[in-house]
Design a protein around this motif. Structure first.
Motif, PDB file in Angstrom:
ATOM      1  N   GLY A 118       0.550  -1.365  -0.125  1.00 24.42           N
ATOM      2  CA  GLY A 118      -0.095   0.225   0.150  1.00 24.42           C
ATOM      3  C   GLY A 118       0.962   1.307   0.459  1.00 24.42           C
ATOM      4  N   PRO A 119      -0.082   2.638   0.037  1.00 26.01           N
ATOM      5  CA  PRO A 119       0.948   3.564   0.403  1.00 26.01           C
ATOM      6  C   PRO A 119       2.216   3.319   1.020  1.00 26.01           C
ATOM      7  N   GLN A 120       3.644   3.970   0.864  1.00 24.26           N
ATOM      8  CA  GLN A 120       4.730   3.922   1.695  1.00 24.26           C
ATOM      9  C   GLN A 120       4.776   5.797   2.007  1.00 24.26           C
ATOM     10  N   ALA A 121       6.032   5.482   3.214  1.00 26.32           N
ATOM     11  CA  ALA A 121       6.301   7.357   3.650  1.00 26.32           C
ATOM     12  C   ALA A 121       7.291   7.260   2.499  1.00 26.32           C
ATOM     13  N   THR A 122       7.519   8.658   2.502  1.00 27.16           N
ATOM     14  CA  THR A 122       8.098   9.509   1.889  1.00 27.16           C
ATOM     15  C   THR A 122       9.518   8.602   1.629  1.00 27.16           C
ATOM     16  N   ASP A 123      10.671   8.285   2.717  1.00 25.85           N
ATOM     17  CA  ASP A 123      11.390   8.131   3.469  1.00 25.85           C
ATOM     18  C   ASP A 123      11.763   6.540   2.732  1.00 25.85           C
ATOM     19  N   ASP A 124      10.204   5.553   2.775  1.00 26.63           N
ATOM     20  CA  ASP A 124      10.181   4.451   1.349  1.00 26.63           C
ATOM     21  C   ASP A 124      10.201   4.407   0.322  1.00 26.63           C
ATOM     22  N   LEU A 125      10.017   5.132  -0.627  1.00 28.06           N
ATOM     23  CA  LEU A 125      10.100   5.004  -1.820  1.00 28.06           C
ATOM     24  C   LEU A 125      10.873   4.035  -2.732  1.00 28.06           C
ATOM     25  N   PHE A 126      10.620   4.062  -3.415  1.00 27.33           N
ATOM     26  CA  PHE A 126      11.572   3.007  -4.534  1.00 27.33           C
ATOM     27  C   PHE A 126      12.318   4.112  -6.106  1.00 27.33           C
ATOM     28  N   ASP A 127      13.944   4.043  -6.185  1.00 27.32           N
ATOM     29  CA  ASP A 127      14.047   4.724  -6.570  1.00 27.32           C
ATOM     30  C   ASP A 127      14.225   4.786  -8.286  1.00 27.32           C
ATOM     31  N   VAL A 128      13.723   3.102  -8.662  1.00 32.25           N
ATOM     32  CA  VAL A 128      13.624   2.710  -9.952  1.00 32.25           C
ATOM     33  C   VAL A 128      12.287   1.743 -10.247  1.00 32.25           C
ATOM     34  N   LEU A 129      11.257   2.063 -10.764  1.00 31.34           N
ATOM     35  CA  LEU A 129      10.263   1.092 -11.320  1.00 31.34           C
ATOM     36  C   LEU A 129      11.132   0.248 -12.405  1.00 31.34           C
ATOM     37  N   ILE A 130      11.364  -1.162 -12.526  1.00 26.92           N
ATOM     38  CA  ILE A 130      11.247  -1.729 -14.091  1.00 26.92           C
ATOM     39  C   ILE A 130       9.763  -2.537 -13.686  1.00 26.92           C
ATOM     40  N   VAL A 131       9.019  -2.930 -14.939  1.00 25.42           N
ATOM     41  CA  VAL A 131       7.620  -3.132 -14.860  1.00 25.42           C
ATOM     42  C   VAL A 131       7.953  -4.533 -16.289  1.00 25.42           C
ATOM     43  N   ASP A 132       7.487  -5.465 -15.939  1.00 22.75           N
ATOM     44  CA  ASP A 132       7.780  -6.230 -17.425  1.00 22.75           C
ATOM     45  C   ASP A 132       6.258  -7.146 -17.230  1.00 22.75           C
ATOM     46  N   GLU A 133       6.109  -7.266 -18.759  1.00 22.92           N
ATOM     47  CA  GLU A 133       4.454  -7.402 -19.409  1.00 22.92           C
ATOM     48  C   GLU A 133       4.046  -6.152 -18.654  1.00 22.92           C
ATOM     49  N   GLY A 134       4.032  -4.843 -19.047  1.00 22.74           N
ATOM     50  CA  GLY A 134       3.350  -4.175 -18.485  1.00 22.74           C
ATOM     51  C   GLY A 134       2.220  -3.424 -19.869  1.00 22.74           C
ATOM     52  N   GLN A 135       1.941  -4.444 -20.679  1.00 24.14           N
ATOM     53  CA  GLN A 135       0.724  -4.527 -20.863  1.00 24.14           C
ATOM     54  C   GLN A 135      -0.900  -4.778 -19.880  1.00 24.14           C
ATOM     55  N   ASP A 136      -0.268  -5.885 -19.086  1.00 26.92           N
ATOM     56  CA  ASP A 136      -1.341  -6.357 -18.478  1.00 26.92           C
ATOM     57  C   ASP A 136      -0.826  -5.531 -17.524  1.00 26.92           C
ATOM     58  N   LEU A 137      -0.416  -4.421 -17.266  1.00 29.72           N
ATOM     59  CA  LEU A 137      -0.815  -3.297 -15.385  1.00 29.72           C
ATOM     60  C   LEU A 137      -1.255  -1.843 -16.587  1.00 29.72           C
ATOM     61  N   LEU A 138      -2.093  -1.852 -17.460  1.00 31.69           N
ATOM     62  CA  LEU A 138      -2.239  -0.042 -17.751  1.00 31.69           C
ATOM     63  C   LEU A 138      -3.444  -0.245 -17.620  1.00 31.69           C
ATOM     64  N   SER A 139      -4.487  -0.046 -16.087  1.00 33.78           N
ATOM     65  CA  SER A 139      -5.142   0.025 -15.906  1.00 33.78           C
ATOM     66  C   SER A 139      -4.938   0.912 -14.663  1.00 33.78           C
ATOM     67  N   LEU A 140      -5.676   2.239 -14.378  1.00 31.63           N
ATOM     68  CA  LEU A 140      -5.775   2.972 -13.529  1.00 31.63           C
ATOM     69  C   LEU A 140      -5.706   2.087 -12.044  1.00 31.63           C
ATOM     70  N   LYS A 141      -5.896   1.243 -11.645  1.00 29.43           N
ATOM     71  CA  LYS A 141      -5.771   0.700 -10.454  1.00 29.43           C
ATOM     72  C   LYS A 141      -4.629   0.530 -10.188  1.00 29.43           C
ATOM     73  N   TYR A 142      -3.341  -0.121 -11.369  1.00 28.75           N
ATOM     74  CA  TYR A 142      -1.743  -0.768 -10.801  1.00 28.75           C
ATOM     75  C   TYR A 142      -1.220   0.593 -11.075  1.00 28.75           C
ATOM     76  N   LEU A 143      -1.062   1.499 -12.475  1.00 25.17           N
ATOM     77  CA  LEU A 143      -0.990   2.949 -12.430  1.00 25.17           C
ATOM     78  C   LEU A 143      -0.897   4.094 -10.918  1.00 25.17           C
ATOM     79  N   ASP A 144      -2.302   3.666 -10.329  1.00 24.09           N
ATOM     80  CA  ASP A 144      -1.726   4.500  -9.291  1.00 24.09           C
ATOM     81  C   ASP A 144      -0.976   3.828  -8.098  1.00 24.09           C
ATOM     82  N   ARG A 145      -1.260   2.255  -7.801  1.00 25.00           N
ATOM     83  CA  ARG A 145      -0.330   2.280  -7.038  1.00 25.00           C
ATOM     84  C   ARG A 145       1.123   2.445  -6.985  1.00 25.00           C
ATOM     85  N   LEU A 146       1.725   2.021  -8.477  1.00 27.04           N
ATOM     86  CA  LEU A 146       3.010   2.057  -8.678  1.00 27.04           C
ATOM     87  C   LEU A 146       3.679   3.090  -8.717  1.00 27.04           C
TER      88      LEU A 146
END
Length: 166
Positions: A118-146
């Motif tokens: 779920g939502p993280q504190a500011t200091d717990d954020l990731f520096d880099v996001l790598i998404v594989d098979e990204g066509q499966d994550l093209l919805s607001l549900k996933y985009l908002d969380r990422l």
């Protein structure tokens, strides 16, 4: 004029000539050669790796079997090696497990999209996001969380999105 040969003569010719023209490669050797080919980067893949290092946001599109997952794993290794906190995400749990086995590194988290924290504190954020098979994550549900897990969000953060747009 062409002359046909009977099947007996044809068999004799094939038997005598085959060792000079046809050699069977043992199955184990074929598998080893295939593995070596798969694990070698192509020149194009090296160019992509250089581009990934130079740019904050990358969308990599390609069909099945073009090496997107392989590149994503290598990018995660390189980002981790320079001290960045990396999140690797895919929707398929078997794919996530395959990736996880190759990325048992400090600073790298591999996660199925449906198991994202779920939502993280500011200091717990990731520096880099790598998404594989990204066509499966093209919805607001996933985009908002990422977006909420990445330092700078999807707008200004550092991400690599690998997908098959076909």
């Amino acid at each position: 004029n062409y002359r046909t040969i009977d099947s007996r003569l044809q068999s004799d010719l094939v038997r005598q000539m085959r060792p000079n023209f046809d050699a069977a490669v043992p199955l184990g050797r074929q598998a080893k050669l295939l593995n070596e080919q798969i694990l070698q980067f192509t020149e194009e893949q090296f160019l992509r790796l250089d581009e990934y290092a130079e740019n904050d946001r990358i969308l990599c599109r390609g069909g099945a079997g073009t090496g997107k997952t392989f590149l994503g794993v290598e990018v995660a290794k390189r980002e981790s090696a320079i001290g960045r906190k990396v999140l690797v995400v895919a929707r398929s749990k078997p794919l996530v497990e395959w990736i996880r086995k190759r990325l048992d590194l400090p600073g790298v988290t591999v996660c199925a999209a449906d198991d994202l924290p779920g939502p993280q504190a500011t200091d717990d954020l990731f520096d880099v996001l790598i998404v594989d098979e990204g066509q499966d994550l093209l919805s607001l549900k996933y985009l908002d969380r990422l977006d909420g897990l990445l330092n700078g969000g999807l707008t200004d953060g550092r991400w690599r999105w690998f997908m098959d747009d076909q």
